[in-house]
Design an enzyme around this catalytic site. Structure first.
Site, PDB file in Angstrom:
ATOM      1  N   HIS A  17     -40.005  27.282  26.504  1.00 31.94           N
ATOM      2  CA  HIS A  17     -39.356  28.596  26.534  1.00 31.94           C
ATOM      3  C   HIS A  17     -39.493  29.239  27.928  1.00 31.94           C
ATOM      4  O   HIS A  17     -38.532  29.799  28.455  1.00 31.94           O
ATOM      5  CB  HIS A  17     -40.005  29.544  25.516  1.00 31.94           C
ATOM      6  CG  HIS A  17     -39.761  29.191  24.081  1.00 31.94           C
ATOM      7  ND1 HIS A  17     -40.768  29.135  23.141  1.00 31.94           N
ATOM      8  CD2 HIS A  17     -38.622  28.892  23.408  1.00 31.94           C
ATOM      9  CE1 HIS A  17     -40.261  28.839  21.960  1.00 31.94           C
ATOM     10  NE2 HIS A  17     -38.967  28.665  22.095  1.00 31.94           N
ATOM     11  N   LYS A  41     -36.587  31.911   8.465  1.00 34.87           N
ATOM     12  CA  LYS A  41     -37.949  31.466   8.806  1.00 34.87           C
ATOM     13  C   LYS A  41     -38.982  32.493   8.360  1.00 34.87           C
ATOM     14  O   LYS A  41     -38.710  33.693   8.332  1.00 34.87           O
ATOM     15  CB  LYS A  41     -38.082  31.269  10.326  1.00 34.87           C
ATOM     16  CG  LYS A  41     -37.271  30.105  10.866  1.00 34.87           C
ATOM     17  CD  LYS A  41     -37.493  29.963  12.362  1.00 34.87           C
ATOM     18  CE  LYS A  41     -36.677  28.816  12.933  1.00 34.87           C
ATOM     19  NZ  LYS A  41     -36.716  28.795  14.418  1.00 34.87           N
ATOM     20  N   ARG A  90     -32.513  21.343  23.919  1.00 31.44           N
ATOM     21  CA  ARG A  90     -33.306  20.134  24.173  1.00 31.44           C
ATOM     22  C   ARG A  90     -32.502  18.890  23.874  1.00 31.44           C
ATOM     23  O   ARG A  90     -32.807  17.806  24.339  1.00 31.44           O
ATOM     24  CB  ARG A  90     -34.581  20.150  23.326  1.00 31.44           C
ATOM     25  CG  ARG A  90     -35.594  21.183  23.768  1.00 31.44           C
ATOM     26  CD  ARG A  90     -36.606  21.456  22.702  1.00 31.44           C
ATOM     27  NE  ARG A  90     -35.936  21.962  21.506  1.00 31.44           N
ATOM     28  CZ  ARG A  90     -36.537  22.553  20.494  1.00 31.44           C
ATOM     29  NH1 ARG A  90     -37.836  22.701  20.517  1.00 31.44           N
ATOM     30  NH2 ARG A  90     -35.857  22.990  19.459  1.00 31.44           N
ATOM     31  N   SER A 127     -41.714  24.854  18.918  1.00 28.25           N
ATOM     32  CA  SER A 127     -42.723  25.720  18.282  1.00 28.25           C
ATOM     33  C   SER A 127     -43.172  25.137  16.946  1.00 28.25           C
ATOM     34  O   SER A 127     -44.361  25.193  16.598  1.00 28.25           O
ATOM     35  CB  SER A 127     -42.155  27.125  18.063  1.00 28.25           C
ATOM     36  OG  SER A 127     -41.846  27.730  19.283  1.00 28.25           O
TER      37      SER A 127
HETATM   38  O1  PNS Z   1     -35.841  30.640  17.700  1.00 25.47           O
HETATM   39  P1  PNS Z   1     -34.820  30.768  16.591  1.00 25.47           P
HETATM   40  O2  PNS Z   1     -35.493  31.026  15.263  1.00 25.47           O
HETATM   41  O3  PNS Z   1     -33.881  29.595  16.531  1.00 25.47           O
HETATM   42  O4  PNS Z   1     -33.929  32.054  16.967  1.00 25.47           O
HETATM   43  C1  PNS Z   1     -32.903  32.473  16.103  1.00 25.47           C
HETATM   44  C2  PNS Z   1     -32.621  33.956  16.319  1.00 25.47           C
HETATM   45  C3  PNS Z   1     -33.878  34.775  16.037  1.00 25.47           C
HETATM   46  C4  PNS Z   1     -32.164  34.178  17.751  1.00 25.47           C
HETATM   47  C5  PNS Z   1     -31.478  34.372  15.339  1.00 25.47           C
HETATM   48  O5  PNS Z   1     -31.896  34.169  14.008  1.00 25.47           O
HETATM   49  C6  PNS Z   1     -31.041  35.820  15.542  1.00 25.47           C
HETATM   50  O6  PNS Z   1     -30.238  36.092  16.403  1.00 25.47           O
HETATM   51  N1  PNS Z   1     -31.605  36.746  14.738  1.00 25.47           N
HETATM   52  C7  PNS Z   1     -31.317  38.176  14.845  1.00 25.47           C
HETATM   53  C8  PNS Z   1     -30.383  38.630  13.698  1.00 25.47           C
HETATM   54  C9  PNS Z   1     -28.952  38.221  14.010  1.00 25.47           C
HETATM   55  O7  PNS Z   1     -28.339  38.699  14.938  1.00 25.47           O
HETATM   56  N2  PNS Z   1     -28.438  37.296  13.183  1.00 25.47           N
HETATM   57  C10 PNS Z   1     -27.100  36.732  13.355  1.00 25.47           C
HETATM   58  C11 PNS Z   1     -27.174  35.496  14.241  1.00 25.47           C
HETATM   59  S1  PNS Z   1     -25.583  34.809  14.517  1.00 25.47           S
END
Ligand code: PNS
Length: 160
Positions: A17, A41, A90, A127
């Site tokens: 990251h 998650k 990745r 992670s």
């Molecule tokens: O590290 P991750 O879990 O792959 O990140 C995913 C994350 C947190 C960026 C995504 O779930 C997110 O954007 N969450 C915020 C809520 C939101 O905007 N959801 C719509 C995503 S299209």
């Protein structure tokens, strides 16, 4: 001033990251690491700890900051004047996960996502794997910034 948001769960932040954030900083004046909520998650570390660890890992890096958001990512981007979302890839499996999110975020507000390839030497670090190695007694210190290993071990101990 160009501002990009680098969002994720960061559970925990890894050297992969940090590498992506540093690469993004070469393209934007400000990079905001956004510790966000992924509704699919259930994080090991609470949001406060994830923010603290990300802030500690990047405190020496000019133009990289850390924030948290529990709403829609695109709303957060708009609120700080960010024009772009940055994500690290990745490999192809990451792209398969990221592509629909990038399309959805663009569909909602028009904000674009750009994908950066990180250092190949770090491409095995995720992670989820870091948590799993720690959970089974392995040493994660070479995959994460200083201080992260202790926080992960503490969280695992409290959870058990
Ligand atoms: O590290 P991750 O879990 O792959 O990140 C995913 C994350 C947190 C960026 C995504 O779930 C997110 O954007 N969450 C915020 C809520 C939101 O905007 N959801 C719509 C995503 S299209």
């Amino acid at each position: 001033m160009t501002i990009a948001v680098f969002p994720g769960s960061f559970d925990p932040i890894t050297l992969g990251h940090v590498d992506v954030a540093v690469r993004a900083r070469t393209l934007f004046d400000r990079v905001v690491i956004a510790v966000a909520h992924n509704s699919s998650k259930s994080p090991l570390l609470d949001a406060e700890t994830r923010v603290r660890l990300a802030a500690e890992a990047t405190s020496h890096l000019d133009g990289i900051e850390v924030a948290t958001t529990d709403g829609l990512l695109v709303d957060f981007c708009e609120s700080i004047g960010a024009t772009t979302i940055v994500k690290g890839l990745r490999g192809g499996a990451d792209y398969d996960v990221e592509r629909p999110m990038a399309l959805m975020n663009r569909s909602i507000t028009g904000i674009e996502t750009i994908f950066l390839t990180g250092d190949n030497a770090l491409s095995h670090i995720a992670s989820s794997l870091v948590r799993d190695v720690a959970r089974h007694g392995g040493d994660i210190t070479s995959y994460v910034p200083p201080g992260v290993s202790t926080a992960v071990l503490d969280a695992l101990e409290h959870r058990s």
